[in-house]
Each structure stands twice: as structure tokens, then as C-alpha cells.
Enzyme design. Structure first.
Site, PDB file in Angstrom:
ATOM      1  N   LYS A 138     -87.588 -90.970  12.388  1.00 24.56           N
ATOM      2  CA  LYS A 138     -89.031 -90.887  12.083  1.00 24.56           C
ATOM      3  C   LYS A 138     -89.819 -91.994  12.775  1.00 24.56           C
ATOM      4  CE  LYS A 138     -88.134 -91.160   7.676  1.00 24.56           C
ATOM      5  NZ  LYS A 138     -86.655 -91.067   7.727  1.00 24.56           N
ATOM      6  N   THR A 139     -89.297 -93.213  12.683  1.00 24.66           N
ATOM      7  CA  THR A 139     -90.022 -94.342  13.264  1.00 24.66           C
ATOM      8  C   THR A 139     -89.964 -94.294  14.794  1.00 24.66           C
ATOM      9  OG1 THR A 139     -89.550 -95.634  11.300  1.00 24.66           O
ATOM     10  CG2 THR A 139     -90.229 -96.868  13.244  1.00 24.66           C
ATOM     11  N   HIS A 170     -87.023 -94.657   1.910  1.00 24.83           N
ATOM     12  CA  HIS A 170     -87.146 -93.447   1.095  1.00 24.83           C
ATOM     13  C   HIS A 170     -88.086 -93.673  -0.097  1.00 24.83           C
ATOM     14  CE1 HIS A 170     -86.028 -89.762  -0.872  1.00 24.83           C
ATOM     15  NE2 HIS A 170     -85.509 -90.412  -1.899  1.00 24.83           N
ATOM     16  N   ASP A 217     -82.846 -92.563   8.917  1.00 28.64           N
ATOM     17  CA  ASP A 217     -82.136 -92.662  10.207  1.00 28.64           C
ATOM     18  C   ASP A 217     -82.202 -91.401  11.061  1.00 28.64           C
ATOM     19  OD1 ASP A 217     -81.448 -95.281  10.103  1.00 28.64           O
ATOM     20  OD2 ASP A 217     -79.409 -94.965   9.369  1.00 28.64           O
TER      21      ASP A 217
HETATM   22  P1  GDP Z   1     -85.901 -93.379  10.528  1.00 34.83           P
HETATM   23  O1  GDP Z   1     -85.092 -94.072   9.461  1.00 34.83           O
HETATM   24  O2  GDP Z   1     -85.980 -91.916  10.266  1.00 34.83           O
HETATM   25  O3  GDP Z   1     -87.226 -94.007  10.772  1.00 34.83           O
HETATM   26  O4  GDP Z   1     -85.029 -93.480  11.891  1.00 34.83           O
HETATM   27  P2  GDP Z   1     -85.220 -94.473  13.119  1.00 34.83           P
HETATM   28  O5  GDP Z   1     -86.365 -94.089  13.963  1.00 34.83           O
HETATM   29  O6  GDP Z   1     -85.164 -95.870  12.639  1.00 34.83           O
HETATM   30  O7  GDP Z   1     -83.910 -94.119  13.956  1.00 34.83           O
HETATM   31  C1  GDP Z   1     -82.603 -94.326  13.439  1.00 34.83           C
HETATM   32  C2  GDP Z   1     -81.615 -94.521  14.568  1.00 34.83           C
HETATM   33  O8  GDP Z   1     -81.522 -93.326  15.340  1.00 34.83           O
HETATM   34  C3  GDP Z   1     -82.022 -95.623  15.517  1.00 34.83           C
HETATM   35  O9  GDP Z   1     -80.873 -96.332  15.897  1.00 34.83           O
HETATM   36  C4  GDP Z   1     -82.587 -94.870  16.708  1.00 34.83           C
HETATM   37  O10 GDP Z   1     -82.463 -95.554  17.919  1.00 34.83           O
HETATM   38  C5  GDP Z   1     -81.763 -93.604  16.698  1.00 34.83           C
HETATM   39  N1  GDP Z   1     -82.473 -92.475  17.307  1.00 34.83           N
HETATM   40  C6  GDP Z   1     -83.747 -92.091  17.061  1.00 34.83           C
HETATM   41  N2  GDP Z   1     -84.083 -91.032  17.822  1.00 34.83           N
HETATM   42  C7  GDP Z   1     -82.995 -90.735  18.556  1.00 34.83           C
HETATM   43  C8  GDP Z   1     -82.713 -89.744  19.544  1.00 34.83           C
HETATM   44  O11 GDP Z   1     -83.530 -88.893  19.876  1.00 34.83           O
HETATM   45  N3  GDP Z   1     -81.475 -89.740  20.092  1.00 34.83           N
HETATM   46  C9  GDP Z   1     -80.525 -90.666  19.746  1.00 34.83           C
HETATM   47  N4  GDP Z   1     -79.350 -90.574  20.333  1.00 34.83           N
HETATM   48  N5  GDP Z   1     -80.763 -91.616  18.832  1.00 34.83           N
HETATM   49  C10 GDP Z   1     -81.961 -91.656  18.241  1.00 34.83           C
HETATM   50 MG    MG Z   2     -88.180 -95.539   9.772  1.00 38.48          MG
END
Ligand code: GDP
Ligand code: MG
Length: 394
Positions: free
Chosen positions: A24-25, A84, A21
Site C-alpha cells: 500500500k505504501t 492495520h 505488506d
Molecule cells: P504495506 O504494508 O501494504 O504498506 O506494504 P509496503 O508498501 O510497506 O510493502 C511491503 C514490502 O513489499 C516492502 O518490502 C516492499 O518493498 C515490497 N513491495 C511492494 N511492492 C512490491 C512489488 O510490486 N514487487 C515486489 N517484489 N515487492 C514489493
Molecule cells: Mg504501509
């Protein structure tokens, strides 16, 4: 910055790593979005990336999406995993060997357990350079960002990365994905790409290090002696070079009477060349496939190693029962295999299938295994574990 000619555009494998979260994606999607405007990528949406297809690598199921894009300097293949466990499996199995990684950390959370775990693993699998992206900068103030940067630099140094020189880019993947052109939006993605171009080394052939030749085959040339063949993984092999043949408890000093490429004598071969080396005073019976011919004293052979191993879950075809210390099975690496004992580290009583842990390996015979080298553990020819060497013990 000037445009490169086609020949100079280099391919590079990278990936996003970091805590769940942290974005990354979103960042992966944002990179393709920003580069599409310049005609350097095809935009891949968040949903397309997160719907990662299943891959089979060494019998393990990994979910991973591979995205392609270019900068003006390079072509990148970028791996993003949904969960993960997929990151762990992807990295340990070497399914996509990364030349460098983007460690994503959310500014509002700071480094979290998986931030550490992925950094540790990256180091263990031989990823030398990383770039930090402090994400979600849109939701915190500057003091918080400064603190996260300090924490990240300390963490990098602690894991053996360059905590001082590693670029740290601050931005918001979400803003960039929405087309925001402010410094935290698209600009931050451009800074990140510049950091990748500059900080992740070009995957070049290593001709500087001492030569290393894994022996694929050996044969006798009547009247001349024993020839070993293989692909030189690093260094330069010259006629008359001194070296040693290592492996299966053997330690044979020899020198190179002749080097051949495509059956022609040459004065030297460089990393990447497929060659044959005629060795002085070596009998064919003492050479085995899986040995390593290397510059004297450049690497050591050992029975003892520390490795990170992932044991396949039952549904991946792995064991149904846990693994205890003194577990003995066949270890396979490159072109050889040998019986191996696995012992758990202090504090670990058992490993359940589906888990990854650091373990001690003891090989029946002394072999060369270098940090970053991958292997599998098989029971009755079925892969039950996949691992990577992190340390050689004497
Ligand atoms: P991952 O699990 O690392 O791949 O994370 P995701 O890309 O799925 O992002 C997790 C959550 O964080 C999602 O609800 C995104 O919309 C939010 N998110 C990602 N980047 C940002 C950002 O730069 N700012 C904010 N406020 N939210 C973000
Ligand atoms: Mg992801």
C-alpha cells in the site's frame, strides 16, 4: 482525453486499503512518483509516507499520511495508514471519508484476513466503489494473477461490491517506484489512475433520492407556525411537499407551507442548501433538534441497529475495563444524544479496550440512523468508543 477547465476538476477522497505488506505504501509513493513526471504531484518518498504523523480524531490516536495528487480530470486526497489498527480507526471514526478506495492485494499472497476485513469495513462505512490493484506481479507468473483476480472478484461480490464491473489493475508498485516504464511498472500506475477517474463516482450532491433534512433548529413564526432549519443532505424539497418528522419516538405527518433560503421564499431547495421549512400543523413543542424531516416512508425510525464499534484503548483515554453485554451509556450522533445499550454478538463474551467489534445497539427512543452514520459512546462526557451503523433492524 481532453483537459478539463479548472471548474470541472473535481476533488475526490481516496485511500489505499489491504493486508499488511501487500504494498500500500509503496503504491502510494509510486503514484506520486509517476505523476510528478507530468507535473501533477510532488513526489513523496516511501519513508515520508510511512513516517505518518499522529492525528487526533474524536480523541483517538490515528497514524495517517495524506498525499495529494491530480490527474488530468481530478484532484485527489489520498490516505495511507501505517498499521492495520490505524486503518480500522481511520475508517470507523470517519476521520477521512473516502469516496472510493484502492484495495491492494499482493499476487504472491492473494486475499488475506485484512484484505477481507478492510473490504467489509469499507462497505460498512459507505464506500461504494473500489478499484483492485494486484501488486507484486513481478514475482509471480500469469496463472497465479488470474487466480487472484478470480478470488478478488468473488470476494467483492460477497461483500456487496460489483464483482463484475470493478476494475482490476495488475502491476508492480515497486517497479514503478524505481522508474521502470514497462507495463507492470509506470504503465500500471497510469492504468490505476484511469480506473480511479472512471470508476469512482464524482462526489456530487444527491438530488435524486428522497429529501432528507436533519433538523438543527426550530422556531415559531407568530401567526404562521413552526419553522425547522437545517442543511438538506439529499433530494429536493419543494413547497407543498408531504413529509414526516421522525425521531425521539415521534412520527409526525406534515407538509411544507413555505421554503426559505436566506430568509427569502423559494419554490424549492436542493441538496446542500441551508433552508428553513414552515411546517403545517406542527407544534413547536413537538419538534426537537436531532429529528429528521424526510419524504414520507423514505426512511424508518428504530430502536435497534447493528454497528461496528472501536473502543478506545486505555492510553487513548478509553476504559481500563472490558465491555460486557448490557453496557449502557450515552450515544452521540450528529446533533443529538440518547441513552443506548450495547450487546455483544453471539460468541463474544467481552470486548477489550483497543478492540473493534460488531455489536447490537438498542436506543432508549426510536431514532433515524442510516447505514454509514457515525456516532460516539461517551462515559461521563469522555469518548470511550466510536462507531458506525452497518444495519438498521426493525
Ligand atoms: P504495506 O504494508 O501494504 O504498506 O506494504 P509496503 O508498501 O510497506 O510493502 C511491503 C514490502 O513489499 C516492502 O518490502 C516492499 O518493498 C515490497 N513491495 C511492494 N511492492 C512490491 C512489488 O510490486 N514487487 C515486489 N517484489 N515487492 C514489493
Ligand atoms: Mg504501509
Amino acid at each position: 482525453r481532453e483537459f478539463c477547465t479548472a471548474e470541472e476538476v473535481r476533488h475526490c477522497n481516496v485511500g489505499t486499503i489491504g493486508h499488511i505488506d501487500h504494498g500500500k505504501t509503496t503504491l502510494t509513493a509510486a503514484i506520486t512518483k509517476v505523476l510528478e513526471k507530468e507535473g501533477l504531484a510532488k513526489f513523496i518518498s516511501y519513508d515520508e509516507i510511512d513516517r505518518a504523523p499522529e492525528e487526533k480524531a474524536r480523541g483517538i490516536t490515528i497514524n495517517a499520511t495524506h498525499v495529494e495528487y491530480s490527474t488530468k480530470l481530478r484532484h485527489y486526497a489520498h490516505t495511507d495508514c501505517p498499521g492495520h489498527a490505524d486503518y480500522i480507526k481511520n475508517m470507523i471514526s470517519g476521520a477521512s471519508q473516502m469516496d472510493g478506495a484502492v484495495i491492494v492485494v499482493a499476487a504472491d499472497d492473494g486475499p488475506m484476513p485484512q484484505t477481507r476485513e478492510h473490504l467489509l469495513l469499507a462497505k460498512q462505512v459507505g464506500v461504494e466503489k473500489v478499484v483492485v490493484f494486484i501488486n507484486k506481479a513481478d514475482v509471480v507468473n500469469e496463472d497465479v494473477i488470474e487466480l487472484v483476480e478470480i478470488e478478488m472478484r468473488e470476494l467483492l461480490s460477497g461483500f456487496g461490491f460489483d464483482g463484475v464491473e470493478t476494475p482490476v489493475v495488475v502491476g508492480s508498485a515497486l517497479l514503478a517506484l524505481k522508474g521502470d516504464s514497462s507495463p507492470l511498472g509506470e504503465q500500471s500506475i497510469k492504468s490505476l489512475l484511469n480506473a480511479l477517474d472512471e470508476h469512482i463516482p464524482k462526489p456530487t450532491r444527491d438530488t435524486k433520492s428522497p429529501f432528507l433534512l436533519p433538523v438543527d433548529n426550530a422556531f415559531t413564526v407568530p401567526g404562521r407556525g413552526t419553522v425547522v432549519t437545517g442543511t438538506l443532505t439529499r433530494g429536493i424539497l419543494r413547497k407543498n411537499a408531504e413529509g414526516e418528522l421522525l425521531g425521539f419516538d415521534e412520527h409526525i405527518k406534515t407538509s411544507v407551507a413555505d421554503v426559505q433560503i436566506f430568509k427569502k421564499s423559494v419554490s424549492k431547495a436542493v441538496a446542500g442548501d441551508n433552508l428553513g421549512a414552515l411546517l403545517r400543523g406542527v407544534r413547536i413543542t413537538s419538534v426537537q433538534k436531532g429529528m429528521l424531516f424526510c419524504e414520507s416512508k423514505s426512511v424508518s425510525i428504530s430502536n435497534h441497529f447493528i454497528a461496528n464499534v472501536y473502543f478506545l484503548s486505555r492510553s487513548e483515554g478509553g476504559r481500563s475495563k472490558p465491555i460486557m453485554s448490557r453496557y449502557i451509556q450515552q450515544l452521540f450522533s450528529k446533533t443529538w444524544n440518547i441513552p443506548c445499550r450495547i450487546d455483544l454478538m453471539e460468541g463474544n463474551e467481552m470486548i477489550m479496550p483497543g478492540e473493534n467489534v460488531c455489536v447490537y445497539l438498542t436506543l432508549l427512543k426510536k431514532m433515524v440512523m442510516l447505514p454509514g452514520q457515525s456516532f460516539t459512546i461517551r462515559e461521563n462526557n469522555v469518548t470511550v468508543g466510536t462507531g458506525i451503523i452497518s444495519e438498521v433492524k426493525s
